[in-house]
Structures are given as structure tokens and as C-alpha cells.
Design a protein around this motif. Sequence first.
Motif, mmCIF file in Angstrom:
data_model
loop_
_atom_site.group_PDB
_atom_site.id
_atom_site.type_symbol
_atom_site.label_atom_id
_atom_site.label_comp_id
_atom_site.label_asym_id
_atom_site.label_seq_id
_atom_site.Cartn_x
_atom_site.Cartn_y
_atom_site.Cartn_z
ATOM 1 N N VAL A 11 0.854 -1.192 0.000
ATOM 2 C CA VAL A 11 0.000 0.000 0.000
ATOM 3 C C VAL A 11 0.875 1.222 0.000
ATOM 4 C CG1 VAL A 11 -2.006 -1.035 1.112
ATOM 5 C CG2 VAL A 11 -0.192 -0.065 2.512
ATOM 6 N N THR A 12 0.342 2.314 -0.557
ATOM 7 C CA THR A 12 1.079 3.568 -0.546
ATOM 8 C C THR A 12 0.851 4.252 0.794
ATOM 9 O OG1 THR A 12 -0.778 4.758 -1.500
ATOM 10 C CG2 THR A 12 0.839 3.861 -3.037
ATOM 11 N N GLN A 13 1.521 5.370 1.038
ATOM 12 C CA GLN A 13 1.373 6.090 2.285
ATOM 13 C C GLN A 13 -0.044 6.616 2.451
ATOM 14 O OE1 GLN A 13 4.389 9.146 2.254
ATOM 15 N NE2 GLN A 13 5.353 8.251 4.034
ATOM 16 N N THR A 14 -0.707 6.839 1.368
ATOM 17 C CA THR A 14 -2.067 7.350 1.460
ATOM 18 C C THR A 14 -3.057 6.234 1.734
ATOM 19 O OG1 THR A 14 -2.376 7.151 -0.922
ATOM 20 C CG2 THR A 14 -1.609 9.273 -0.073
ATOM 21 N N GLY A 15 -2.595 4.990 1.716
ATOM 22 C CA GLY A 15 -3.454 3.866 2.027
ATOM 23 C C GLY A 15 -4.056 3.186 0.813
ATOM 24 N N GLU A 16 -3.717 3.630 -0.385
ATOM 25 C CA GLU A 16 -4.243 2.993 -1.589
ATOM 26 C C GLU A 16 -3.440 1.713 -1.878
ATOM 27 O OE1 GLU A 16 -3.980 5.761 -4.766
ATOM 28 O OE2 GLU A 16 -5.024 7.317 -3.639
ATOM 29 N N PRO A 17 -4.128 0.639 -2.236
ATOM 30 C CA PRO A 17 -3.381 -0.590 -2.557
ATOM 31 C C PRO A 17 -2.658 -0.452 -3.900
ATOM 32 C CG PRO A 17 -5.735 -0.978 -2.749
ATOM 33 C CD PRO A 17 -5.547 0.426 -2.254
ATOM 34 N N VAL A 18 -1.480 -1.019 -3.980
ATOM 35 C CA VAL A 18 -0.692 -1.019 -5.215
ATOM 36 C C VAL A 18 -0.899 -2.368 -5.891
ATOM 37 C CG1 VAL A 18 1.642 -0.905 -6.157
ATOM 38 C CG2 VAL A 18 1.024 0.494 -4.197
ATOM 39 N N GLU A 19 -1.191 -2.332 -7.205
ATOM 40 C CA GLU A 19 -1.407 -3.587 -7.925
ATOM 41 C C GLU A 19 -0.081 -4.308 -8.109
ATOM 42 O OE1 GLU A 19 -3.674 -3.707 -11.465
ATOM 43 O OE2 GLU A 19 -4.923 -2.035 -10.834
ATOM 44 N N ALA A 20 -0.128 -5.609 -7.927
ATOM 45 C CA ALA A 20 1.071 -6.421 -8.142
ATOM 46 C C ALA A 20 1.317 -6.523 -9.643
ATOM 47 C CB ALA A 20 0.872 -7.810 -7.554
ATOM 48 N N PRO A 21 2.579 -6.531 -10.055
ATOM 49 C CA PRO A 21 2.862 -6.659 -11.492
ATOM 50 C C PRO A 21 2.372 -8.019 -11.985
ATOM 51 C CG PRO A 21 4.886 -6.810 -10.207
ATOM 52 C CD PRO A 21 3.790 -6.461 -9.263
ATOM 53 N N PRO A 22 1.962 -8.081 -13.246
ATOM 54 C CA PRO A 22 1.459 -9.356 -13.763
ATOM 55 C C PRO A 22 2.569 -10.419 -13.721
ATOM 56 C CG PRO A 22 1.692 -7.755 -15.542
ATOM 57 C CD PRO A 22 1.987 -7.047 -14.263
ATOM 58 N N SER A 23 2.162 -11.634 -13.524
ATOM 59 C CA SER A 23 3.108 -12.744 -13.424
ATOM 60 C C SER A 23 3.710 -13.065 -14.799
ATOM 61 C CB SER A 23 2.390 -13.970 -12.869
ATOM 62 O OG SER A 23 3.256 -15.077 -12.885
ATOM 63 N N ARG A 24 4.972 -13.361 -14.805
ATOM 64 C CA ARG A 24 5.658 -13.726 -16.045
ATOM 65 C C ARG A 24 5.684 -15.235 -16.243
ATOM 66 N NH1 ARG A 24 10.867 -9.808 -15.737
ATOM 67 N NH2 ARG A 24 9.722 -7.855 -15.672
ATOM 68 N N ARG A 25 5.160 -15.953 -15.324
ATOM 69 C CA ARG A 25 5.188 -17.417 -15.383
ATOM 70 C C ARG A 25 4.567 -17.966 -16.671
ATOM 71 N NH1 ARG A 25 3.651 -20.162 -10.034
ATOM 72 N NH2 ARG A 25 5.682 -19.288 -9.577
ATOM 73 N N PRO A 26 3.372 -17.497 -17.112
ATOM 74 C CA PRO A 26 2.811 -18.038 -18.362
ATOM 75 C C PRO A 26 3.714 -17.782 -19.576
ATOM 76 C CG PRO A 26 1.109 -16.872 -17.155
ATOM 77 C CD PRO A 26 2.412 -16.605 -16.456
ATOM 78 N N LEU A 27 4.360 -16.609 -19.622
ATOM 79 C CA LEU A 27 5.255 -16.307 -20.733
ATOM 80 C C LEU A 27 6.474 -17.221 -20.730
ATOM 81 C CD1 LEU A 27 5.226 -12.405 -20.765
ATOM 82 C CD2 LEU A 27 4.172 -13.955 -22.403
ATOM 83 N N VAL A 28 7.028 -17.464 -19.563
ATOM 84 C CA VAL A 28 8.197 -18.340 -19.459
ATOM 85 C C VAL A 28 7.823 -19.766 -19.857
ATOM 86 C CG1 VAL A 28 9.875 -19.330 -17.862
ATOM 87 C CG2 VAL A 28 9.348 -16.888 -17.750
ATOM 88 N N LEU A 29 6.659 -20.232 -19.375
ATOM 89 C CA LEU A 29 6.219 -21.582 -19.734
ATOM 90 C C LEU A 29 5.988 -21.714 -21.235
ATOM 91 C CD1 LEU A 29 3.802 -22.458 -16.794
ATOM 92 C CD2 LEU A 29 6.076 -23.392 -17.243
ATOM 93 N N CYS A 30 5.390 -20.711 -21.859
ATOM 94 C CA CYS A 30 5.173 -20.741 -23.311
ATOM 95 C C CYS A 30 6.502 -20.736 -24.062
ATOM 96 C CB CYS A 30 4.323 -19.558 -23.756
ATOM 97 S SG CYS A 30 2.595 -19.735 -23.296
ATOM 98 N N ALA A 31 7.456 -19.953 -23.611
ATOM 99 C CA ALA A 31 8.762 -19.899 -24.263
ATOM 100 C C ALA A 31 9.480 -21.244 -24.164
ATOM 101 C CB ALA A 31 9.614 -18.791 -23.647
ATOM 102 N N VAL A 32 9.446 -21.848 -22.996
ATOM 103 C CA VAL A 32 10.085 -23.156 -22.813
ATOM 104 C C VAL A 32 9.397 -24.216 -23.669
ATOM 105 C CG1 VAL A 32 10.513 -24.999 -21.144
ATOM 106 C CG2 VAL A 32 11.031 -22.633 -20.549
ATOM 107 N N ALA A 33 8.074 -24.207 -23.690
ATOM 108 C CA ALA A 33 7.332 -25.175 -24.505
ATOM 109 C C ALA A 33 7.635 -24.980 -25.988
ATOM 110 C CB ALA A 33 5.837 -25.049 -24.242
ATOM 111 N N GLY A 34 7.703 -23.741 -26.440
ATOM 112 C CA GLY A 34 8.045 -23.461 -27.839
ATOM 113 C C GLY A 34 9.451 -23.934 -28.189
ATOM 114 N N PHE A 35 10.373 -23.735 -27.267
ATOM 115 C CA PHE A 35 11.745 -24.190 -27.496
ATOM 116 C C PHE A 35 11.796 -25.709 -27.602
ATOM 117 C CE2 PHE A 35 15.847 -25.641 -25.848
ATOM 118 C CZ PHE A 35 16.699 -25.026 -26.764
#
Length: 150
Positions: A11-35
Amino acid sequence: MRTVRTGDEAVTQTGEPVEAPPSRRPLVLCAVAGFVVGSSVLGLLWGLSGVHAGALEDAKAACEALDRVGDIPDTTQSANPARTPGLSTERLHRMTAARELSAAAAAVNSAYQPLADHIDGVSRMVFSLHFNDISGHRHLAQAQELCARV
């Protein structure tokens, strides 16, 4: 702005929640599968192409080189075979090429071994300039017969 972590949420100092960055796991899995899939396809194609495909081309090229040597003098019936002129340098080079290509084809595929043996017999006759060699002319006839089937 300052971010503070409280448990699982940021959360920021003002109390607003910060969104977590999107997960890269699906991209990594797709890259490995493609390889993996791409490597498998390339390996399969490489394995199927093999070096056996070159044996037929080498045998055909050997037959073409033998054909381009031209007529080889036949002095088996001649009274004086020593007076027969030799072959030109170009024709000798073609004879060497025919012998080497047929040997290469036989090394890869043993079905071409008879062709290599007969062309070798012809080349021994040609390089020794003994055009009265009956076995050399027999090898020539057999090589031409095998070449007609290649």
C-alpha cells in the motif's frame, strides 16, 4: 510516494493498494514449450534427412562422370596395344571423380558397393593405360549396366 508492505499487500502512504505486477510465469512456460517443440521438430527433420539421401546423388554423379570420360579404347583385339594413345588430363580427372564419388556413395549405402567396385576396376585399367585388360572392359560394361539402373 512511499510504498509500505503490510502482509501480502503493498500500500502507498495514502493507504491505496498497489497492484502487483502481472506474473511472467505463463510467458516463461510458453517460451520453454516453444523451445522444446521447435527443437524436437528440428531434430526429427535432421534425423529423417540423414546422410543416406546423398548416396543416390553421389552414385548418379559418379555415373555422369564415368559417362563424360567418353569412349575408352579397347585394344584387346589389337596386335600392338602399346601404340594406343592415352587419355587427356580432363578425362583422367573425370575418371578420378567417378571413382571417388562411387566410393562415397558406397560408404554411405552399401547397395552402391558393386558400382564402386566396377568403377574402381575401370579406373585401374585407365590409370595403368592397359586398355587391353579384358577384366577392365568387363568392369566397364558392368558399371555402365549399373549406371543405367541408378
